[in-house]
Design a protein around this motif. Structure first.
Motif, PDB file in Angstrom:
ATOM      1  N   CYS A 155      -0.569  -8.032  -3.201  1.00  0.00           N
ATOM      2  CA  CYS A 155      -0.751  -7.392  -4.519  1.00  0.00           C
ATOM      3  C   CYS A 155      -2.060  -6.601  -4.560  1.00  0.00           C
ATOM      4  O   CYS A 155      -2.107  -5.487  -5.082  1.00  0.00           O
ATOM      5  CB  CYS A 155      -0.727  -8.436  -5.627  1.00  0.00           C
ATOM      6  N   TYR A 156      -3.131  -7.185  -4.009  1.00  0.00           N
ATOM      7  CA  TYR A 156      -4.409  -6.453  -3.974  1.00  0.00           C
ATOM      8  C   TYR A 156      -4.261  -5.145  -3.196  1.00  0.00           C
ATOM      9  O   TYR A 156      -4.783  -4.104  -3.593  1.00  0.00           O
ATOM     10  CB  TYR A 156      -5.510  -7.308  -3.335  1.00  0.00           C
ATOM     11  N   ALA A 157      -3.539  -5.203  -2.079  1.00  0.00           N
ATOM     12  CA  ALA A 157      -3.375  -3.992  -1.262  1.00  0.00           C
ATOM     13  C   ALA A 157      -2.633  -2.926  -2.061  1.00  0.00           C
ATOM     14  O   ALA A 157      -2.994  -1.740  -2.039  1.00  0.00           O
ATOM     15  CB  ALA A 157      -2.638  -4.336   0.036  1.00  0.00           C
ATOM     16  N   THR A 158      -1.602  -3.335  -2.796  1.00  0.00           N
ATOM     17  CA  THR A 158      -0.850  -2.373  -3.604  1.00  0.00           C
ATOM     18  C   THR A 158      -1.727  -1.815  -4.726  1.00  0.00           C
ATOM     19  O   THR A 158      -1.707  -0.608  -5.007  1.00  0.00           O
ATOM     20  CB  THR A 158       0.411  -3.043  -4.198  1.00  0.00           C
ATOM     21  N   ALA A 159      -2.527  -2.693  -5.361  1.00  0.00           N
ATOM     22  CA  ALA A 159      -3.412  -2.232  -6.444  1.00  0.00           C
ATOM     23  C   ALA A 159      -4.403  -1.206  -5.903  1.00  0.00           C
ATOM     24  O   ALA A 159      -4.653  -0.166  -6.530  1.00  0.00           O
ATOM     25  CB  ALA A 159      -4.155  -3.419  -7.058  1.00  0.00           C
ATOM     26  N   GLN A 160      -4.959  -1.477  -4.695  1.00  0.00           N
ATOM     27  CA  GLN A 160      -5.938  -0.546  -4.126  1.00  0.00           C
ATOM     28  C   GLN A 160      -5.292   0.796  -3.769  1.00  0.00           C
ATOM     29  O   GLN A 160      -5.875   1.854  -3.975  1.00  0.00           O
ATOM     30  CB  GLN A 160      -6.604  -1.167  -2.895  1.00  0.00           C
ATOM     31  N   TYR A 161      -4.054   0.710  -3.279  1.00  0.00           N
ATOM     32  CA  TYR A 161      -3.326   1.939  -2.970  1.00  0.00           C
ATOM     33  C   TYR A 161      -3.114   2.763  -4.246  1.00  0.00           C
ATOM     34  O   TYR A 161      -3.372   3.968  -4.288  1.00  0.00           O
ATOM     35  CB  TYR A 161      -1.973   1.607  -2.317  1.00  0.00           C
ATOM     36  N   LEU A 162      -2.673   2.090  -5.312  1.00  0.00           N
ATOM     37  CA  LEU A 162      -2.428   2.790  -6.579  1.00  0.00           C
ATOM     38  C   LEU A 162      -3.718   3.407  -7.118  1.00  0.00           C
ATOM     39  O   LEU A 162      -3.727   4.542  -7.600  1.00  0.00           O
ATOM     40  CB  LEU A 162      -1.837   1.823  -7.621  1.00  0.00           C
ATOM     41  N   ALA A 163      -4.823   2.641  -7.021  1.00  0.00           N
ATOM     42  CA  ALA A 163      -6.106   3.152  -7.518  1.00  0.00           C
ATOM     43  C   ALA A 163      -6.503   4.414  -6.753  1.00  0.00           C
ATOM     44  O   ALA A 163      -6.975   5.398  -7.330  1.00  0.00           O
ATOM     45  CB  ALA A 163      -7.188   2.080  -7.396  1.00  0.00           C
ATOM     46  N   GLU A 164      -6.285   4.386  -5.441  1.00  0.00           N
ATOM     47  CA  GLU A 164      -6.657   5.537  -4.627  1.00  0.00           C
ATOM     48  C   GLU A 164      -5.813   6.756  -5.001  1.00  0.00           C
ATOM     49  O   GLU A 164      -6.332   7.858  -5.189  1.00  0.00           O
ATOM     50  CB  GLU A 164      -6.404   5.160  -3.161  1.00  0.00           C
ATOM     51  N   GLU A 165      -4.499   6.540  -5.127  1.00  0.00           N
ATOM     52  CA  GLU A 165      -3.598   7.656  -5.437  1.00  0.00           C
ATOM     53  C   GLU A 165      -3.855   8.206  -6.833  1.00  0.00           C
ATOM     54  O   GLU A 165      -3.846   9.425  -7.038  1.00  0.00           O
ATOM     55  CB  GLU A 165      -2.136   7.197  -5.324  1.00  0.00           C
ATOM     56  N   ILE A 166      -4.070   7.329  -7.793  1.00  0.00           N
ATOM     57  CA  ILE A 166      -4.285   7.789  -9.169  1.00  0.00           C
ATOM     58  C   ILE A 166      -5.637   8.507  -9.262  1.00  0.00           C
ATOM     59  O   ILE A 166      -5.768   9.517  -9.946  1.00  0.00           O
ATOM     60  CB  ILE A 166      -4.155   6.606 -10.159  1.00  0.00           C
TER      61      ILE A 166
END
Ligand code: PLP
Length: 466
Positions: free
Chosen positions: A343-354
């Motif tokens: 979940c942390y990895a997905t959150a970090q990915y989303l933060a980077e993309e957004i």
């Protein structure tokens, strides 16, 4: 208006949607007079629930929206058991006691085998119990010193509403530290400015609901140690670990926020958040037996002996506790760490993309040492979304089923509007990619259809921080 159906010869073989029951509107306020066919009623209710939307696309909630088949089966097996009937259902009671010991161990209690704790319906009930214990302990100490105990206060940062409830229901002054500039959580300095002899405790939150950040439990504890050395004032702490209590031990075990700090006397958590249990599971554990004032404990009969209980509710389902125990055995530290780190990895990915899109400034990026698997952002100061704002973006994403809340911050930063995504078990990387596509599509729409009338907070649909 009821549908006037051309057919009059209804019978039990009718298809649900051609039945007499579904040819009319179901009662909505008057208590129903007659019986109805269970299959027809079931279908009518199931169809209505469809309009609630898809919980897995609800990125506002911290609560579990994914359940294993095994959990469904255990919930089914427990549906007829009342967890308060310790004598009638001794194994459910035993399973609850095991969960308390395991949590005491997970949170590094010096006496995990003997300390006290209990399940609750969620963190809110657990917070009431934790707050009450602090209030009773403080009152006892004041009485011993021959001092008055009529003006208790509690110090916290930007807390979840349950602490406002605790303060009002149990007559305690809440000294909530206002936000200031970029400081969106409590700090040791701000705590020290507010403590006095009537402070029943300090409550840091491990995973603030607004920004998802961990408050600095150890730094606050150190500051209170120093205060005690200098003035003699000994102020206990309770940690609201609604989210963090089931994250930090697995993903940042080196973070000292729990009973490793002697000043932390109790901790609450929501089993139904990152504990991965179905809705209706919360926990509170005290550091040691002596931290829970015995006046608050009731003894119930259990296998011919006495079992201590401390709760606001009486009857409550036992299934959530059983499901929680299943998770502990099924996952262990290893399994929880794998799920939450994904979940942390997905959150970090989303933060980077957004962040890359342009108009958004990331306020929290899903760093596992700083907070929960989530991200939060604001609109950059001079960003132009064709006249739209974050409430409009939330509204637009709803048309694809996504619930991504936008809301303003609490006292002294009400001007700051932010948007937040919770990444829970079941919000996969792939699902995250689809969400990013939808955010980009929404922004393209805004660019092509500029408005002059963005949504206000009042017009936007409300979200709860739960
Ligand atoms: C969700 C939450 C609560 C309330 O918990 P429930 O389990 O919904 O009762 C309290 N505090 C914090 C920090 C939360 O995130």
């Amino acid at each position: 208006m009821d549908k006037t159906n051309v057919f009059t010869n209804y019978n039990e073989n009718d298809d649900v949607y051609a039945s007499i029951d579904l040819a009319k509107s179901m009662p909505k306020s008057v208590f129903p007079a007659e019986e109805r066919n269970p299959r027809n009623v079931f279908n009518a209710i199931r169809d209505e629930l469809m309009l609630d939307g898809n919980s897995r696309q609800n990125l506002a909630t911290f609560c579990q929206t994914w359940v294993d088949d095994e959990i469904r089966e255990l919930m089914d097996l427990s549906i007829d058991k009342n967890m308060i009937d310790k004598d009638e259902y001794p194994q459910t009671a035993e399973i609850e006691a095991r969960c308390v010991r395991m949590l005491a161990d997970l949170w590094n209690s010096p006496t995990p085998e003997t300390t006290l704790g209990c399940s609750t319906i969620g963190s809110s009930e657990a917070a009431m119990l934790g707050g009450l214990a602090l209030k009773w302990q403080w009152r006892k100490k004041r009485a011993e010193q021959g001092l008055t105990a009529d003006k208790p206060n509690l110090i916290c940062g930007p807390v979840q509403i349950c602490w406002h409830k605790f303060a009002r229901y149990f007559d305690v002054e809440l000294r909530e530290i206002p936000l200031e500039g970029d400081r969106l959580i409590m700090s040791p300095e701000e705590v020290l400015k507010r403590v006095d002899e009537n402070t029943i405790g300090v409550v840091p939150t491990l995973g603030v609901t607004f920004t998802c950040q961990y408050e600095p439990v150890k730094a606050v504890s150190d500051a209170l140690d120093k205060l005690q050395n200098e003035t003699g004032l000994d102020i206990p702490m309770h940690v609201d670990g609604a989210s963090g209590g089931f994250l930090a031990p697995f993903c940042v075990p080196e973070l000292e926020w729990d009973f490793r700090l002697p000043r932390v006397k109790s901790i609450n958590t929501s089993g139904h958040k990152f504990g991965l249990a179905p809705l209706g599971a919360g926990w509170i554990v005290w550091r040691e037996v002596s931290d829970l004032p015995e006046e608050l404990i009731f003894n119930v009969n259990y296998l011919g002996g006495n079992m201590p209980t401390f709760a606001l509710n009486f009857s409550r389902p036992g299934g959530q506790i059983v499901a929680q125990y299943y998770n502990f055995l099924r996952l262990g530290r290893e399994g929880y760490a794998k799920i939450h780190n994904a979940c942390y990895a997905t959150a970090q990915y989303l933060a980077e993309e957004i962040g890359k899109i342009g108009p958004f400034e990331i306020l929290f990026d899903g760093d596992s040492s700083k907070g929960i698997p989530a991200l939060a952002w604001k609109l950059k100061d001079n960003a132009a979304l064709g006249g739209y704002n974050l409430y409009d973006l939330a509204d637009k994403l709803r048309s694809r089923g996504w619930q991504v809340p936008a809301y303003s911050m609490p006292a002294h930063r009400e001007d700051l509007v932010i948007q937040r995504i919770l990444v829970r078990h079941g919000v996969s990387y792939d699902l995250g990619c689809l969400l990013i596509d939808d955010i980009k599509r929404a922004l393209d729409y805004f660019a092509n259809h500029p408005v002059t009338h963005p949504l206000s907070e009042e017009e936007a649909s409300g979200f709860n921080h739960g």
